[in-house]
Design an enzyme around this catalytic site. Structure first.
Site, PDB file in Angstrom:
ATOM      1  N   GLN A 183       4.137   3.946  -7.495  1.00 31.81           N
ATOM      2  CA  GLN A 183       4.631   2.671  -8.034  1.00 31.81           C
ATOM      3  C   GLN A 183       6.055   2.466  -7.495  1.00 31.81           C
ATOM      4  O   GLN A 183       7.011   2.992  -8.046  1.00 31.81           O
ATOM      5  CB  GLN A 183       4.594   2.698  -9.561  1.00 31.81           C
ATOM      6  CG  GLN A 183       3.231   3.079 -10.131  1.00 31.81           C
ATOM      7  CD  GLN A 183       2.165   2.026  -9.900  1.00 31.81           C
ATOM      8  OE1 GLN A 183       2.242   0.926 -10.418  1.00 31.81           O
ATOM      9  NE2 GLN A 183       1.152   2.365  -9.094  1.00 31.81           N
ATOM     10  N   ALA A 194       2.243  -4.496 -18.477  1.00 27.94           N
ATOM     11  CA  ALA A 194       1.811  -3.646 -17.359  1.00 27.94           C
ATOM     12  C   ALA A 194       2.450  -4.071 -16.033  1.00 27.94           C
ATOM     13  O   ALA A 194       3.158  -5.076 -15.959  1.00 27.94           O
ATOM     14  CB  ALA A 194       0.292  -3.687 -17.254  1.00 27.94           C
ATOM     15  N   HIS A 195       2.136  -3.288 -14.985  1.00 34.22           N
ATOM     16  CA  HIS A 195       2.788  -3.511 -13.686  1.00 34.22           C
ATOM     17  C   HIS A 195       2.440  -4.878 -13.091  1.00 34.22           C
ATOM     18  O   HIS A 195       1.337  -5.373 -13.212  1.00 34.22           O
ATOM     19  CB  HIS A 195       2.478  -2.385 -12.693  1.00 34.22           C
ATOM     20  CG  HIS A 195       1.027  -2.102 -12.462  1.00 34.22           C
ATOM     21  ND1 HIS A 195       0.585  -1.168 -11.566  1.00 34.22           N
ATOM     22  CD2 HIS A 195      -0.095  -2.625 -13.004  1.00 34.22           C
ATOM     23  CE1 HIS A 195      -0.733  -1.131 -11.575  1.00 34.22           C
ATOM     24  NE2 HIS A 195      -1.156  -2.006 -12.444  1.00 34.22           N
ATOM     25  N   ASN A 196       3.453  -5.469 -12.464  1.00 34.47           N
ATOM     26  CA  ASN A 196       3.334  -6.746 -11.745  1.00 34.47           C
ATOM     27  C   ASN A 196       3.019  -7.953 -12.635  1.00 34.47           C
ATOM     28  O   ASN A 196       2.649  -9.016 -12.135  1.00 34.47           O
ATOM     29  CB  ASN A 196       2.294  -6.655 -10.612  1.00 34.47           C
ATOM     30  CG  ASN A 196       2.744  -5.724  -9.500  1.00 34.47           C
ATOM     31  OD1 ASN A 196       2.465  -4.524  -9.543  1.00 34.47           O
ATOM     32  ND2 ASN A 196       3.456  -6.246  -8.515  1.00 34.47           N
TER      33      ASN A 196
END
Length: 342
Positions: free
Chosen positions: A199, A240-242
């Site tokens: 990540q 969460a990511h993005n």
């Protein structure tokens, strides 16, 4: 801290009716007022309490005229509720006017801490961190390498900001918040195991973002997880990511937003909402508590249910759902009657 009626009237641009030198050192509800306390009256149904309150000072609307004798000193302002709120903000600001560096704390030699800033004991500030004016880093907070903290931003005790994340001005990071932990990225292998996908992105919070205690915001796989200006998150939320969250959107506790979903501006999302990944949610959307979102949502929709659908339709359907046992019984009885006629 003690304040006189005269000083408070000065802050609020109000007028004193009573003793201008009377002092207060605490706040109270009007019905619980005691000597030395400051209270306010804005809701007319509480008017009877002003004649018996023991509060030393009461903030009232400018048009308030007592109909009976009162002992409390009045401060008349245009809007009593707004005036009291302004005082709370003022008090909060004074209370948090900490500056300086407490020991033991670790601050990398590459970092300049402004004189107006505060670093509490046992805090860690890593390499190449940029610290703005009036930033407050409370005890046991962690700030990783290359982090940017805009002016007036506060990280409360135990808040953690991982490397490379960028926080704008006037952000509030409450205790137990983790900004920039790895996103949930794992690739399945042929043998059934999972290998970690690095990540490499970061988290960006624009100005005036407020993050509640225990909330986690994951760093992007590539690029950035972004919370736009004025976003407010309650406690124990997972972003969460993005994910991207638009300007002035508010989200209540225990909501989870899966990866790469984009949420629009001015949305209101209730508690315990689950939002699936890779979705687009429009502007001004309202999602009721405990809803499950698994599709794209257009602007201005109001939703409830799991999977969620129109709020009005949900309520109409719920009436039938509640009556299902009764309807089933009626159908069974009708079937018996029909069968009896054959």
């Amino acid at each position: 801290m003690k304040f006189t009626a005269e000083q408070i009237a000065g802050i609020l641009e109000g007028t004193v009716v009573g003793d201008p030198q009377i002092e207060v050192f605490k706040l109270s509800k009007i019905e619980e007022g005691t000597e030395g306390s400051l209270t306010f009256l804005s809701n007319l149904k509480y008017t009877p309490y002003i004649y018996k309150t023991e509060a030393s000072i009461t903030i009232v609307n400018a048009d308030f005229q007592p109909e009976k004798p009162i002992t409390t000193t009045l401060i008349k302002v245009e809007d009593a509720y707004a005036g009291f709120t302004k005082l709370l903000e003022y008090y909060d600001r004074i209370k948090s006017l900490k500056t300086g560096i407490e020991q033991p704390s670790f601050i990398d030699a590459s970092v300049t801490i402004p004189e107006t800033a505060y670093v509490g004991a046992f805090a860690y500030v890593g390499n190449n961190v940029s610290v703005g004016e009036n930033v407050k880093i409370y005890p046991n907070a962690f700030v990783g390498d290359n982090v940017v903290l805009g002016e007036n931003t506060t990280i409360y005790p135990g808040g953690k900001v991982y490397s490379d994340c960028i926080l704008g001005k006037n952000c509030v990071i409450n205790s137990g918040v983790i900004i920039g932990a790895d996103g949930f990225g794992f690739a399945p292998a042929k043998d059934g195991s999972y290998s970690k996908v690095p990540q490499t992105g970061n988290v960006i919070l624009e100005d005036d973002v407020d993050v509640g205690a225990g909330t986690t915001i994951d760093r992007a796989t590539l690029g950035s997880t972004i919370l736009r200006q004025g976003v407010k998150l309650d406690n124990q939320i997972q972003i969460a990511h993005n994910v991207e969250i638009g300007k002035n959107t508010v989200i209540a506790a225990q909501t989870g937003v899966a990866g790469s979903t984009k949420i629009g501006e001015h949305c209101q999302i209730g508690g315990q909402v689950g939002i699936a990944g890779h979705l687009t949610i429009g502007n001004n959307v309202k999602i009721q508590a405990q809803s499950g979102i698994a599709r794209n949502i257009k602007d201005n929709e109001v939703l409830q249910g799991s999977p969620a659908y129109g709020y009005g339709d949900f309520n109409k359907s719920y009436v039938y759902f509640k009556n299902l046992p009764k309807l089933a019984k009626t159908i069974n009885e009708l079937e018996k009657k029909v069968d009896g006629h054959h």
